[in-house]
Design an enzyme around this catalytic site. Sequence first.
Site, PDB file in Angstrom:
ATOM      1  N   PRO A  17       0.845  -1.194   0.000  1.00 43.71           N
ATOM      2  CA  PRO A  17       0.000   0.000   0.000  1.00 43.71           C
ATOM      3  C   PRO A  17       0.883   1.247   0.000  1.00 43.71           C
ATOM      4  CG  PRO A  17       0.039  -1.014   2.180  1.00 43.71           C
ATOM      5  CD  PRO A  17       0.767  -1.945   1.264  1.00 43.71           C
ATOM      6  N   CYS A 115       1.679   3.030  10.032  1.00 38.43           N
ATOM      7  CA  CYS A 115       2.005   4.396   9.600  1.00 38.43           C
ATOM      8  C   CYS A 115       2.438   5.241  10.799  1.00 38.43           C
ATOM      9  CB  CYS A 115       0.804   5.030   8.910  1.00 38.43           C
ATOM     10  SG  CYS A 115       1.187   6.686   8.336  1.00 38.43           S
TER      11      CYS A 115
HETATM   12  C1  LIG Z   1       5.087   6.865  -1.102  1.00 37.49           C
HETATM   13  C2  LIG Z   1       4.807   5.886  -0.011  1.00 37.49           C
HETATM   14  C3  LIG Z   1       3.536   5.795   0.503  1.00 37.49           C
HETATM   15  C4  LIG Z   1       3.249   4.852   1.494  1.00 37.49           C
HETATM   16  N1  LIG Z   1       1.963   4.717   1.926  1.00 37.49           N
HETATM   17  C5  LIG Z   1       1.625   3.680   2.746  1.00 37.49           C
HETATM   18  C6  LIG Z   1       0.272   3.374   3.029  1.00 37.49           C
HETATM   19  O1  LIG Z   1      -0.657   3.995   2.511  1.00 37.49           O
HETATM   20  N2  LIG Z   1       0.028   2.340   3.880  1.00 37.49           N
HETATM   21  C7  LIG Z   1       1.009   1.598   4.446  1.00 37.49           C
HETATM   22  O2  LIG Z   1       0.728   0.661   5.194  1.00 37.49           O
HETATM   23  N3  LIG Z   1       2.301   1.859   4.175  1.00 37.49           N
HETATM   24  C8  LIG Z   1       2.636   2.865   3.330  1.00 37.49           C
HETATM   25  N4  LIG Z   1       3.934   3.079   2.988  1.00 37.49           N
HETATM   26  C9  LIG Z   1       4.962   2.169   3.534  1.00 37.49           C
HETATM   27  C10 LIG Z   1       5.198   1.017   2.558  1.00 37.49           C
HETATM   28  O3  LIG Z   1       4.044   0.252   2.345  1.00 37.49           O
HETATM   29  C11 LIG Z   1       6.312   0.094   3.075  1.00 37.49           C
HETATM   30  O4  LIG Z   1       5.941  -0.422   4.319  1.00 37.49           O
HETATM   31  C12 LIG Z   1       7.664   0.793   3.222  1.00 37.49           C
HETATM   32  O5  LIG Z   1       7.935   1.665   2.163  1.00 37.49           O
HETATM   33  C13 LIG Z   1       8.779  -0.253   3.295  1.00 37.49           C
HETATM   34  O6  LIG Z   1       8.766  -1.091   2.156  1.00 37.49           O
HETATM   35  P1  LIG Z   1       9.846  -0.946   0.976  1.00 37.49           P
HETATM   36  O7  LIG Z   1      11.184  -1.116   1.599  1.00 37.49           O
HETATM   37  O8  LIG Z   1       9.511  -1.983  -0.021  1.00 37.49           O
HETATM   38  O9  LIG Z   1       9.702   0.465   0.454  1.00 37.49           O
HETATM   39  C14 LIG Z   1       4.276   4.027   2.016  1.00 37.49           C
HETATM   40  C15 LIG Z   1       5.563   4.141   1.507  1.00 37.49           C
HETATM   41  C16 LIG Z   1       5.825   5.040   0.501  1.00 37.49           C
HETATM   42  C17 LIG Z   1       7.234   5.119  -0.047  1.00 37.49           C
END
Ligand SMILES: Cc1cc2nc3c(=O)[nH]c(=O)nc-3n(C[C@H](O)[C@H](O)[C@H](O)COP(=O)(O)O)c2cc1C
Length: 490
Positions: A17, A115
């Site tokens: 997400p 979050c």
């Molecule tokens: C632009 C952006 C928006 C995000 N929005 C959400 C969100 O709406 N809900 C959520 O649970 N995590 C959100 N996250 C966190 C990501 O889902 C994820 O947990 C975090 O980026 C770590 O994963 P990654 O290392 O693959 O980026 C967001 C991250 C980014 C970069």
Amino acid sequence: MTVNTPLCFRGKSILAPMVRVGTLPMRLLALDYGADIVYCEELIDIKMLQCKRVVNEVLETVDFVAPNERVVFRTCERERHCVVFQMGSADAERALAVAKLVESDVAGIDINMGCPKEYSTKGGMGAALLSDPDKIESILTTLVKGICKPVTCKIRILPSVEDTVNLVKRIEKTGIAAIAVHGRKKEERPQHPVHCDVIKAISEAVSIPVIANGGSHDFIREYMDIETFQKATAASSVMIARAAMWNPSIFRKEGLFPLRKVMQDYIKYAVRYDNHYTNTKYCLCQMLREQLETTQGKKLHAAQSTQEICEVFEMADFYEETTTIFTAKKTSLETKIQDEDDQMEDPDVIKMAVRFDKREYPPQITPKMYLLEWCRKEKHPQPIYETVQRPLDRLFCSVVTVAEQKYKSTLWDKSKKLAEQAAAIVCLRTLGVPEGKLCEGENPLIAKRKREDRECSNNRDHGDDLAEPSHKKANFIEGASDMNVPEMPR
Ligand SMILES: Cc1cc2nc3c(=O)[nH]c(=O)nc-3n(C[C@H](O)[C@H](O)[C@H](O)COP(=O)(O)O)c2cc1C
């Protein structure tokens, strides 16, 4: 025939997400490139509860539309069996109400418990839930009992491994289908190393599928790395956020596509699903990253419409073709609906093709007020307005009943208020009663108002502050009819 197998969370590559990023074009693109499951951006329960479900026949989507007409969540058949709706909530009953609203259009419901942003935590949502396991339990249990689709949640890890494992064990007991674990503590930033060992400890301690998340910075550069991250965490599945935001073809077994192709593919979906241009621009900017200062990056930054975005990427023809198809489809659907309307027409309703144009009336004088005054004078019950909204174009049509006769305009209006005024005009014209237009000259209602205002001020001079001129009452009655408008049955 559509097969309704419940979503399985083992051995899956999942789009995480992401606020603003995880809208329909990105989700569909991730699916095209090989993602198995896609999560939508987090949507807040209170906002969703104000939304109306609308079937958009032109785009072939289901839209959840806010009172200001903005589409808060748009989805389509292609993703119905693999999209998980992520919600921000701190209240079990509200979460259940939202889940029920979207349940038939999605494959699962997720609660965001990770979050760390203040806008989430100050309302008790997101990572704030991690310190309130009773609340977690109540939200998840209510959802699991209340809906038929799988429920998941996404958490961050706690300061100690033991506390994290205990929390997840407690969560598992609620009956959820899977848990996504972002392997960082709530104070840690995205560039901090991800704690694979903690995700691993969780994976080994529970039997529900654990979805490992947080690998974009340290692990995931290409498709093969997804498996490396899965092995390092012993998780059932992997969820990817930033690596997919930068280039969603990360889900491609055959390897990454060049960014230019990915951006063009993205734009095709953005045009096809009428994505808001600001959202399209935001997502494309995330993909361009360090190339934002190039000529193309600057042009993208300056674009003020979907058409201009298409021009930057030499896709003006695609834009033209697609919008022409939509316009034709819209016209044909409108004609079809008009034909159906004509067939279903109630012969007892008196009709005329009229619209209310405010400029033709003195300030604060409306046909509805005239009709009300006439009914009072003739000792009829006050007019009853019934309004429907057409899902296709969200226009309104009102029928007014006066002395057991119904009247309506055949023209549909932008608002309920305009539609009611048009119906009132039809009634007044049929009865041959003045409707208050400037061109009608001597205006009895205005004369009446002036008289009442004079009486009122005389009363006030005599200390009677409670007296209210009757035109205020008439206005009040108009406003009071502004109730929820039912959708026209389809
Ligand atoms: C632009 C952006 C928006 C995000 N929005 C959400 C969100 O709406 N809900 C959520 O649970 N995590 C959100 N996250 C966190 C990501 O889902 C994820 O947990 C975090 O980026 C770590 O994963 P990654 O290392 O693959 O980026 C967001 C991250 C980014 C970069």
